[in-house]
Write a protein that holds these residues in place. Structure first.
Motif, mmCIF file in Angstrom:
data_model
loop_
_atom_site.group_PDB
_atom_site.id
_atom_site.type_symbol
_atom_site.label_atom_id
_atom_site.label_comp_id
_atom_site.label_asym_id
_atom_site.label_seq_id
_atom_site.Cartn_x
_atom_site.Cartn_y
_atom_site.Cartn_z
ATOM 1 N N UNK A 94 -22.404 0.169 -18.705
ATOM 2 C CA UNK A 94 -23.553 0.840 -19.336
ATOM 3 C C UNK A 94 -24.615 -0.174 -19.728
ATOM 4 N N UNK A 95 -24.174 -1.341 -20.244
ATOM 5 C CA UNK A 95 -25.132 -2.350 -20.672
ATOM 6 C C UNK A 95 -25.822 -2.985 -19.470
ATOM 7 N N UNK A 96 -25.069 -3.296 -18.424
ATOM 8 C CA UNK A 96 -25.619 -3.975 -17.252
ATOM 9 C C UNK A 96 -26.188 -3.015 -16.227
ATOM 10 N N UNK A 97 -25.931 -1.738 -16.375
ATOM 11 C CA UNK A 97 -26.447 -0.767 -15.414
ATOM 12 C C UNK A 97 -25.757 -0.845 -14.069
ATOM 13 N N UNK A 98 -24.465 -1.156 -14.048
ATOM 14 C CA UNK A 98 -23.704 -1.269 -12.813
ATOM 15 C C UNK A 98 -22.843 -0.008 -12.645
ATOM 16 N N UNK A 99 -23.182 0.815 -11.682
ATOM 17 C CA UNK A 99 -22.447 2.064 -11.464
ATOM 18 C C UNK A 99 -21.056 1.799 -10.901
ATOM 19 N N UNK A 100 -20.938 0.805 -10.016
ATOM 20 C CA UNK A 100 -19.607 0.506 -9.454
ATOM 21 C C UNK A 100 -18.635 0.035 -10.524
ATOM 22 N N UNK A 101 -19.097 -0.760 -11.460
ATOM 23 C CA UNK A 101 -18.235 -1.216 -12.545
ATOM 24 C C UNK A 101 -17.816 -0.051 -13.433
ATOM 25 N N UNK A 102 -18.697 0.932 -13.564
ATOM 26 C CA UNK A 102 -18.363 2.109 -14.356
ATOM 27 C C UNK A 102 -17.231 2.901 -13.698
ATOM 28 N N UNK A 103 -17.285 2.996 -12.360
ATOM 29 C CA UNK A 103 -16.204 3.705 -11.657
ATOM 30 C C UNK A 103 -14.861 2.982 -11.831
ATOM 31 N N UNK A 104 -14.895 1.660 -11.750
ATOM 32 C CA UNK A 104 -13.664 0.902 -11.950
ATOM 33 C C UNK A 104 -13.126 1.109 -13.367
ATOM 34 N N UNK A 105 -14.026 1.097 -14.346
ATOM 35 C CA UNK A 105 -13.596 1.299 -15.717
ATOM 36 C C UNK A 105 -13.002 2.675 -15.945
ATOM 37 N N UNK A 106 -13.613 3.678 -15.347
ATOM 38 C CA UNK A 106 -13.082 5.036 -15.496
ATOM 39 C C UNK A 106 -11.700 5.157 -14.851
ATOM 40 N N UNK A 107 -11.516 4.468 -13.710
ATOM 41 C CA UNK A 107 -10.215 4.518 -13.062
ATOM 42 C C UNK A 107 -9.145 3.837 -13.916
ATOM 43 N N UNK A 108 -9.489 2.693 -14.486
ATOM 44 C CA UNK A 108 -8.528 1.987 -15.326
ATOM 45 C C UNK A 108 -8.162 2.802 -16.568
ATOM 46 N N UNK A 109 -9.131 3.472 -17.164
ATOM 47 C CA UNK A 109 -8.862 4.263 -18.365
ATOM 48 C C UNK A 109 -8.162 5.577 -18.055
#
Length: 557
Positions: A94-109
């Motif tokens: 959210x801070x860096x505006x990286x959508x791919x990192x957001x998908x990885x985070x959602x998968x991990x959580x």
């Protein structure tokens, strides 16, 4: 400890009974099984996030929590790490505006949360049982515990971890991993327990741990029942001896008692069809005007009382090889030996406790039941805080109607007053034998061998300390690491050289002073008619028993 899950319907052999019906598996419900002698039904229950197995709630200190909260509390370290990493990745995305990192985070959580949801929706109905073989063992002997888990539901189970709670005295807690259990299937595992101390030890309750394939969440449920393993003192076979009380056999010299053990048989009874005419009592027949016969007689059972001194102040040391444990084991050996020879045996302690109790007339009872009762009593026996033997003397004098046959006493240290009290017990018996349990002069291990390292001095050079706690001077090994060497003490009377070159001679050690108080107590007992011998750790009870028999029958040599 050993054990492995047995696949399928269990090994061929002794069948294990089902643990019993299982009730509803909705959250908070429980199922119960019924136990049997030698086999305890641990119970059955639904294993899931909703409630505890076998009627026990979640392990949260008694506080009731919701099903979903209970499931979330079961997250493992891996699951919490995944959840934290996913949240951190989402914040960074959210801070860096990286959508791919957001998908990885959602998968991990999402992964640990999905695992929690799967376990929350899982409902396994399992039943557990435990069987001890045997339920009573002697000290330093092994017992095998058989565990069985039955899947009574229509769905296969996942990976289950089985853990049984055992006291630390019996060894570490056994843990088993059970693979998928098919509907209606069962798994059997076993492990061994062993104790060097006597006592009564609880086994259980049984715990089941349910986990997901990824190891993200783990739920623990406990059954509520447990079994008891009784560890009795070790007994040794004793040689046949002529230490007898008020009778030696079933011959003419044997005392006799009433056959029916009733007051009505004190006088002659009326004639009955089938009575031997030679038993007709003519004097009573003339008195009562009808045919009377003499009362029936039968041999009286030989009796023995085993006196065990449990005073804490009478024994030195503690542990499996202490004088007190030797006395308990020796008392158990004598009890079993005399019961096998047809004696009626009773156990008496310094506190006045008598087993079987004084209400048991004539020590009646089956020998095997009496042996089990005495061994169970000795298994739980502890030190007493009594200072004297007066309670035992009063019980011996008041509980018995006449003279007791044989009295075998296992005593600790006695002062003059206590020795006089024990000596007076001889008046209530026909024969009395005493064994005084004292510590040996050498360190004796469990196998009766002397400890070769007693009195030695060990020095670790370069470590800075000796075994006695004193500082050690620098040694050759100080510059090249710690080098351990052992130095034995110099023999008495040899000369030693100090650091300044002065030679000093050490006087030989004086021999240990004799146990004057112990010898005096034995002398008092012997003058009162006792056969008194010294015993204790490192002394074989069969040899002492044979020696006591020779002294009693033939007299001191």
């Amino acid at each position: 400890m050993s054990g492995s899950p047995s696949p399928g319907a269990g090994p061929a052999g002794r069948p294990v009974r089902d643990a019993g019906p299982v009730r509803s598996t909705v959250p908070g419900a429980d199922g119960r099984g019924d136990g049997a002698p030698g086999r305890s039904a641990v119970g059955g229950a639904g294993v899931g996030a909703g409630g505890g197995a076998y009627g026990e709630g979640p392990e949260d200190g008694g506080k009731r929590r919701g099903p979903l909260r209970t499931a979330l509390s079961g997250l493992t370290t891996r699951g919490r790490s995944f959840l934290a990493a996913g949240m951190a990745a989402a914040v960074c995305a959210y801070v860096l505006g990286q959508a791919d990192l957001l998908r990885v985070g959602m998968l991990l959580a999402a992964l640990p949360l999905v695992c929690v949801l799967v376990l929350y929706r899982t409902r396994y109905r399992v039943a557990g049982s435990r069987r001890l073989s045997p339920a009573r063992v002697t000290v330093r002997s092994e017992a095998r515990v058989h565990l069985r888990v039955d899947n009574v539901s229509r769905l296969p189970t996942g990976l289950l971890m089985l853990e049984d709670r055992v006291p630390y005295v019996l060894g570490p807690r056994p843990r088993f991993v059970l693979d998928r259990v098919e509907p209606g299937g069962r798994r059997e595992v076993s492990y061994r327990v062993r104790s060097d101390m006597r006592g009564s030890f609880p086994l259980g309750p049984l715990q089941l741990r349910l986990t997901d394939p990824f190891g993200m969440c783990e739920l623990t449920r406990s059954f509520s029942t447990y079994d008891t393993l009784t560890v009795v003192p070790r007994t040794v076979p004793l040689p046949a001896a002529r230490l007898t009380g008020d009778a030696t056999g079933y011959g003419d010299g044997r005392h006799r008692s009433l056959a029916l053990a009733g007051e009505d048989d004190v006088i002659p009874r009326g004639y009955r069809h089938g009575d031997d005419v030679r038993r007709v009592h003519w004097r009573s027949t003339a008195r009562y005007g009808e045919l009377m016969v003499r009362r029936e007689e039968q041999p009286q059972k030989a009796r023995c009382t085993v006196l065990l001194d449990t005073r804490r102040s009478a024994y030195a040391g503690s542990g499996p090889d202490s004088p007190f444990e030797w006395a308990v084991s020796a008392a158990a050996s004598v009890c079993v030996h005399l019961l096998e020879r047809g004696y009626a045996v009773r156990l008496l302690t310094d506190t006045g406790t008598m087993v079987p109790g004084p209400e048991s007339i004539g020590f009646a009872g089956d020998p095997s039941d009496t042996a089990g009762l005495l061994l169970d009593t000795l298994a739980l026996l502890e030190h007493s805080e009594q200072e004297g033997m007066s309670y035992a003397y009063d019980m011996l004098r008041g509980a018995l109607g006449g003279q007791e046959g044989l009295l075998v006493a296992f005593l600790g240290e006695l002062d003059e007053e206590q020795a006089v009290t024990v000596a007076r017990m001889r008046q209530r018996t026909n024969k009395a034998v005493a064994f005084r349990s004292v510590s040996g002069g050498a360190s004796v291990g469990g196998d009766g061998q002397q400890d070769p390292y007693r009195g030695g001095e060990f020095m670790v050079e370069g470590a800075g300390m000796t075994a006695a706690g004193g500082p050690a001077g620098p040694g050759p090994g100080s510059a090249h690491g710690a080098q351990a060497t052992a130095t034995a003490p110099a023999p008495p009377g040899t000369a030693t050289e100090t650091a300044d070159g002065t030679r000093t001679a050490e006087a030989p050690d004086a021999p240990d002073a004799p146990d004057a108080q112990g010898e005096e107590s034995l002398r008092v007992l012997r003058e009162a008619g006792w056969t008194a011998l010294d015993g204790g750790p490192g002394r074989a009870m069969p040899e002492l028993w044979q020696q006591a028999d020779e002294v009693t029958v033939r007299g001191p040599q």
